[in-house]
Scaffold this motif. Structure first.
Motif, PDB file in Angstrom:
ATOM      1  N   THR A   1       4.317   7.228  -9.947  1.00 12.49           N
ATOM      2  CA  THR A   1       5.154   6.670  -8.870  1.00 12.49           C
ATOM      3  C   THR A   1       4.662   5.255  -8.545  1.00 12.49           C
ATOM      4  OG1 THR A   1       3.799   7.783  -7.191  1.00 12.49           O
ATOM      5  CG2 THR A   1       5.845   8.865  -7.842  1.00 12.49           C
ATOM      6  N   ASP A   2       3.464   5.138  -7.993  1.00 13.82           N
ATOM      7  CA  ASP A   2       2.968   3.845  -7.496  1.00 13.82           C
ATOM      8  C   ASP A   2       2.736   2.801  -8.590  1.00 13.82           C
ATOM      9  OD1 ASP A   2       2.796   5.106  -4.989  1.00 13.82           O
ATOM     10  OD2 ASP A   2       0.848   5.938  -5.554  1.00 13.82           O
ATOM     11  N   ILE A   3       1.930   3.183  -9.585  1.00 15.49           N
ATOM     12  CA  ILE A   3       1.569   2.201 -10.614  1.00 15.49           C
ATOM     13  C   ILE A   3       2.812   1.840 -11.433  1.00 15.49           C
ATOM     14  CG2 ILE A   3       0.050   1.722 -12.601  1.00 15.49           C
ATOM     15  CD1 ILE A   3      -1.299   1.886  -9.706  1.00 15.49           C
TER      16      ILE A   3
ATOM     17  N   PHE B   1       0.822  -1.200   0.000  1.00 17.06           N
ATOM     18  CA  PHE B   1       0.000   0.000   0.000  1.00 17.06           C
ATOM     19  C   PHE B   1       0.857   1.251   0.000  1.00 17.06           C
ATOM     20  CE2 PHE B   1      -2.965  -3.044   1.922  1.00 17.06           C
ATOM     21  CZ  PHE B   1      -4.109  -2.774   1.196  1.00 17.06           C
ATOM     22  N   ASP B   2       0.581   2.122  -0.956  1.00 17.28           N
ATOM     23  CA  ASP B   2       1.095   3.478  -0.892  1.00 17.28           C
ATOM     24  C   ASP B   2       0.352   4.121   0.292  1.00 17.28           C
ATOM     25  OD1 ASP B   2       1.870   6.143  -1.710  1.00 17.28           O
ATOM     26  OD2 ASP B   2      -0.146   6.321  -2.548  1.00 17.28           O
ATOM     27  N   CYS B   3       0.873   5.172   0.879  1.00 13.48           N
ATOM     28  CA  CYS B   3       0.215   5.721   2.077  1.00 13.48           C
ATOM     29  C   CYS B   3      -0.660   6.930   1.778  1.00 13.48           C
ATOM     30  CB  CYS B   3       1.258   6.052   3.142  1.00 13.48           C
ATOM     31  SG  CYS B   3       2.060   4.554   3.749  1.00 13.48           S
ATOM     32  N   ASP B   4      -0.051   8.044   1.351  1.00 18.59           N
ATOM     33  CA  ASP B   4      -0.866   9.239   1.146  1.00 18.59           C
ATOM     34  C   ASP B   4      -1.770   9.059  -0.073  1.00 18.59           C
ATOM     35  OD1 ASP B   4      -1.213  12.092   2.170  1.00 18.59           O
ATOM     36  OD2 ASP B   4      -1.155  12.307  -0.001  1.00 18.59           O
ATOM     37  N   GLY B   5      -3.050   9.289   0.121  1.00 19.18           N
ATOM     38  CA  GLY B   5      -4.007   9.121  -0.965  1.00 19.18           C
ATOM     39  C   GLY B   5      -4.630   7.734  -0.982  1.00 19.18           C
TER      40      GLY B   5
ATOM     41  N   GLY C   1      -2.023   2.059  -5.262  1.00 17.39           N
ATOM     42  CA  GLY C   1      -1.561   3.437  -5.129  1.00 17.39           C
ATOM     43  C   GLY C   1      -2.485   4.432  -5.809  1.00 17.39           C
ATOM     44  N   ASP C   2      -2.226   5.713  -5.557  1.00 17.81           N
ATOM     45  CA  ASP C   2      -3.062   6.760  -6.145  1.00 17.81           C
ATOM     46  C   ASP C   2      -2.337   7.553  -7.220  1.00 17.81           C
ATOM     47  OD1 ASP C   2      -1.374   8.070  -4.251  1.00 17.81           O
ATOM     48  OD2 ASP C   2      -2.711   9.798  -4.280  1.00 17.81           O
ATOM     49  N   ARG C   3      -1.034   7.321  -7.403  1.00 17.18           N
ATOM     50  CA  ARG C   3      -0.284   8.068  -8.434  1.00 17.18           C
ATOM     51  C   ARG C   3       0.157   7.124  -9.537  1.00 17.18           C
ATOM     52  NH1 ARG C   3       1.685  13.422  -7.196  1.00 17.18           N
ATOM     53  NH2 ARG C   3       2.379  13.551  -9.318  1.00 17.18           N
TER      54      ARG C   3
END
Ligand code: PLP
Ligand code: CA
Length: 302
Positions: A252-254, A26-30, A247-249
């Protein structure tokens, strides 16, 4: 084996996803929180996934805190997460130096905050800079010569709310004039939720300033670089084909998930909007997308 459908997370897709992975990153922010506010449905989602025997790992590009400080933040939000389950870009910077046998005789100059200083110290490195240097400034008087420490062997740049001209020059001098000096960026996020109310300039803006001055590209240790994943795989007995990055970005995340061979789930509870995801100019396509992690619980219970 049937390939997983790309697109909206449905009940079938959620069951198939949960059945095909051993771990969720899990990404954190968002995803987990927005600034200091917990996103709705997160506790239930984490609880369900843990009950299903999934390993949970939290990966944040935000370098302002150390792993230890983040485990406190999780606790404050009512979530039980251990330090070992948290991977921050501040920790990644320290681990990068460690794995590359950075000499303990050399020093690290930090453009960043306490998270980076803490992780470097915990890893046994001598470092300076950080918030303290935010009080310093240079007087650009005639013939002013700014000296720097020749024993600096690495400069780490992350988000620094005290960023100033002094730091930019100090970092640049070390990178330009100290032979072999490493230029490390925690991450290059253009923006970040410094507060839950709005987005602010991210670490990428400060990395860009130093990079422009020295005309050199940094080594990026946070997402989307695969460095963190290599380290994560050394810590846990996992394989990336059986992991899902949430993630939400996109950039970065994806991209991090795709670079490392994970399945990817984009949530729209953070910075990326549905029109952005579906825009013809977007080249990063997650396997699946949904509004928020809470949908996992809702869909699995259908
Ligand atoms: N960097 C900073 C300074 C931030 O404030 C944020 C988000 O709040 C991020 C990076 C992105 O963090 P994450 O990777 O958890 O989304
Ligand atoms: Ca995020």
């Amino acid at each position: 084996r049937k390939a997983m459908a790309k697109g909206l997370l449905t009940a079938d897709a959620a069951r198939s996803l949960v059945g095909s992975v051993d771990a969720f990153l899990f990404d954190c922010d968002g995803v987990i929180w927005k600034g200091d506010e917990l996103i709705q449905g997160v506790p239930e989602t984490l609880e369900l996934l843990r009950k299903l025997g999934k390993k949970l790992v939290f990966v944040t590009n935000n370098s302002r805190k150390s792993r230890r400080q983040y485990s406190k933040k999780f606790k404050t939000l009512g979530l039980e997460v251990t330090e070992e389950e948290i991977f921050t870009s501040s920790f990644a910077a320290a681990m990068f130096l460690k794995l590359n046998n950075f000499s303990p005789e050399k020093k690290v100059y930090v453009v960043g905050e306490d998270g980076i200083l803490d992780e470097l110290k915990l890893a046994g490195f001598e470092c300076f800079g950080g918030p303290e240097d935010g009080k310093k400034n240079i007087m650009l008087e005639a013939n002013f010569y700014f000296d720097h420490d020749k024993s600096v062997g690495a400069v780490v740049v992350g988000l620094d709310q005290y960023f100033n001209y002094y730091k930019m020059q100090y970092a640049s001098l070390c990178i330009r004039e100290n032979p072999g000096c490493l230029f490390i960026a925690t991450n290059r996020d253009p923006t970040g939720h410094m507060t839950s109310a709005q987005e602010w300039p991210g670490a990428g803006t400060m990395v860009a300033a130093v990079s422009c001055s020295v005309q050199k590209e940094p080594i990026v240790v946070g997402k989307p670089s695969s460095f963190l994943m290599d380290f994560l795989l050394k810590s846990f007995n996992l394989e990336t084909s059986r992991m899902c990055m949430v993630g939400d970005r996109l950039d970065t995340d994806i991209l991090f998930g795709q670079n490392t061979g994970c399945k990817t789930l984009l949530v729209l509870s953070g910075v990326t909007t549905l029109p952005e995801l579906q825009d013809a100019s977007n080249t990063i396509h997650p396997d699946l997308y949904t509004n928020s992690v809470h949908d996992l619980v809702k869909l699995l219970q259908q």
